[in-house]
Write an enzyme that holds these catalytic residues in place. Structure first.
Site, PDB file in Angstrom:
ATOM      1  N   LYS A 174       0.848  -1.203   0.000  1.00 48.57           N
ATOM      2  CA  LYS A 174       0.000   0.000   0.000  1.00 48.57           C
ATOM      3  C   LYS A 174       0.875   1.241   0.000  1.00 48.57           C
ATOM      4  CE  LYS A 174      -3.815   2.092   2.651  1.00 48.57           C
ATOM      5  NZ  LYS A 174      -4.630   1.989   3.885  1.00 48.57           N
ATOM      6  N   SER A 180      -9.584   1.687   3.154  1.00 47.98           N
ATOM      7  CA  SER A 180      -8.782   2.438   2.218  1.00 47.98           C
ATOM      8  C   SER A 180      -7.719   1.619   1.491  1.00 47.98           C
ATOM      9  CB  SER A 180      -8.082   3.578   2.972  1.00 47.98           C
ATOM     10  OG  SER A 180      -7.200   3.057   3.945  1.00 47.98           O
ATOM     11  N   SER A 216      -9.603  -0.490   7.448  1.00 53.68           N
ATOM     12  CA  SER A 216      -9.099  -0.413   6.073  1.00 53.68           C
ATOM     13  C   SER A 216      -8.394  -1.651   5.546  1.00 53.68           C
ATOM     14  CB  SER A 216      -8.146   0.770   5.936  1.00 53.68           C
ATOM     15  OG  SER A 216      -8.894   1.935   5.775  1.00 53.68           O
TER      16      SER A 216
HETATM   17  N1  GLN Z   1     -12.847   4.011   6.706  1.00 54.31           N
HETATM   18  C1  GLN Z   1     -12.215   4.488   7.889  1.00 54.31           C
HETATM   19  C2  GLN Z   1     -11.861   5.949   7.734  1.00 54.31           C
HETATM   20  O1  GLN Z   1     -12.203   6.480   6.769  1.00 54.31           O
HETATM   21  C3  GLN Z   1     -11.024   3.666   8.198  1.00 54.31           C
HETATM   22  C4  GLN Z   1      -9.849   4.050   7.396  1.00 54.31           C
HETATM   23  C5  GLN Z   1      -8.654   3.235   7.766  1.00 54.31           C
HETATM   24  O2  GLN Z   1      -8.762   2.230   8.452  1.00 54.31           O
HETATM   25  N2  GLN Z   1      -7.499   3.714   7.331  1.00 54.31           N
HETATM   26  O3  GLN Z   1     -11.255   6.526   8.566  1.00 54.31           O
END
Ligand code: GLN
Length: 477
Positions: free
Chosen positions: A81, A156, A180
């Site tokens: 990532k 994400s 994420s």
């Molecule tokens: N969807 C969550 C957010 O927008 C988690 C994102 C993540 O785990 N990086 O913060």
């Protein structure tokens, strides 16, 4: 070389190297060729790193030639990532702000997997600074779900999940702050693991919300995810929050019976779970019962407050962490300013996307002098209550099973104009993140339309072993 690249596993690669059916260099070449050819279908990778992968492969081949152990991940193609820094290799965080940023150092997780023989093929797309649940917040365009190209891969870490599902990487690294890794794993039908907070060093993971950020693996099997975590985990003097707890040999604990293990089902989660995702989840619970697990209800009374708590703490920490992108210290600088103050403003105005700006503003607000007690301090207290829910549950059961997401992969564009609807998709993953316990998503089944649905397993702090053992038995059943 007679290997099907898209269905390789760590074990198959090891076998091919040991029997001389393929060299690591051949593997790297084939894997790169395949990934580059297939990538346009999903856009999972933002950029490739052929020199780096081939150099790593040569090191593996040299070790084998000398009769040395080439490492647990020898010859394994990995996608990373693009929020995890890689020396000399562009790391964008899905943001215009870092579009040309080439880090001068490697993250500890990167150093460790390469030392174990991994081949880093390239960097994967993600929501900007890991903020989002669909990968649509990337400055470089969205990723398509390999199982349904009109749908999001989740986020994400959507690019990493898509690469593993598509077969353009054998395993991948993602990051999880509120879901994420687990949510995109569920949407793409792969295994995704968020280890205990502190299990894997955050050194070199671009900070979003430091008290919640984790690095973790994606794989097509529980075994491969466990093996990858094993190579990354453990104390790192460069991250004061990394834990000194000994790292067990996770893969040696697989293939064991789960009969008699006690699993907790929180009713607070189930009331939010409707439709087909619910049906698939409950079929999964039946499988666990058939394996001999004892399933009972456990109360998690503070679940309802988790989303609000998370979006206060995460935005507060993000507003502080993102202050460093000022047009001076990193690459992007606005050309539309004549004074220093204007340069800061214009750089941040042009460099960040809408979601980052929303979070910086929210975070600045909840930390401001007049509101600190009402929001940030209150949220920290509620976070402690959420963690206590877990501690009390784990007095009664060995693990908690829960859904990962209230719905399967949604269509591209479906939620992008409604940030609140996007935030609500994290409802089942955020509690585990707030408590810092290990949690993972393992494929559970598909909807009638063929969309994957994951099952979440959560265990006590540092007990990834039990989590993997249950997931492995479930996968084999
Ligand atoms: N969807 C969550 C957010 O927008 C988690 C994102 C993540 O785990 N990086 O913060």
């Amino acid at each position: 070389m007679d290997l099907d690249i898209a269905s390789l596993t760590i074990g198959k690669i090891r076998h091919a190297l040991d029997t001389r059916a393929a060299s690591a260099t051949e593997l790297a070449g084939e894997a790169l060729r395949f990934a580059q050819a297939e990538n346009p279908k999903t856009g999972a990778y933002l950029h490739f790193s052929p020199e780096r992968a081939l150099a790593a492969a040569r090191r593996v081949d040299e070790k084998i030639a000398r009769g040395e152990d080439p490492g647990e991940l020898a010859g394994v193609p990995v996608a990373v990532k693009d929020v995890i820094v890689t020396k000399g290799l562009r790391t964008t965080c899905g943001s215009k702000m870092l579009a040309d940023y080439v880090p001068p150092y490697d993250a500890t997780a990167i150093e460790r997997i390469e030392r174990a023989g991994a081949l880093i093929l390239g960097k994967t797309n993600c929501d900007e600074f890991a903020m989002g649940s669909s990968t649509e917040n990337s400055a470089f365009g969205p990723v398509r779900n390999p199982r349904a190209p009109d749908r999001v891969p989740g986020g994400s870490s959507g690019g990493s999940a898509a690469a593993v599902a598509q077969g353009t990487a054998v395993v991948a690294l993602g990051s999880d702050t509120g879901g994420s890794i687990r949510q995109p794993a569920s949407f793409c039908g792969v295994v995704g693991v968020t280890p205990t907070y502190g299990r894997v060093s955050r050194y070199g993971l671009t900070a979003f919300a430091s008290s919640l950020d984790h690095i973790g693996p994606f794989a097509r099997s529980v075994r491969d995810a466990a093996a990858l975590l094993g190579t990354m985990a453990g104390r790192d003097p460069r991250d004061a929050t990394s834990a000194a707890a000994p790292v067990p040999d996770y893969t040696s604990q697989l293939n064991r019976k789960v009969e008699g293990l006690k699993l907790g089902l929180p009713p607070e989660y189930l009331k939010e779970l409707k439709g087909e995702s619910g049906d698939v989840f409950f079929q999964g619970v039946e499988v666990l019962k058939k394996l001999g697990c004892e399933v009972r209800e456990v109360a998690m009374p503070h679940t309802d407050y988790a989303i609000a708590t998370y979006y206060i703490i995460a935005t507060a920490e993000a507003s502080s962490n993102l202050a460093r992108y000022d047009g001076v210290r990193y690459t992007f600088r606005s050309q539309h300013s004549s004074t220093l103050a204007e340069m800061y403003r214009a750089t941040r105005g042009e460099g960040f996307g809408a979601e980052c700006k929303r979070r910086i503003m929210l975070g600045t607000y909840v930390l401001s002098a007049g509101y600190y007690d009402a929001y940030y301090l209150k949220a920290q207290k509620v976070r402690a209550l959420v963690a206590r829910d877990f501690a009390q549950a784990f007095n009664q059961v060995d693990a908690i099973v829960a859904p990962v997401s209230p719905f399967p992969a949604f269509r591209l564009g479906e939620k992008i104009d409604d940030p609140l609807a996007m935030y609500l998709s994290d409802i089942f993953t955020i509690t585990g993140s707030l408590a810092g316990v290990p949690c993972m998503s393992v494929p559970c089944g598909t909807t009638a339309e063929g969309l994957p649905v994951g099952l979440q397993i959560l265990t006590r702090h540092f007990d990834e072993t039990t989590m993997f053992r249950i997931a492995d038995a479930f996968e084999n059943a």
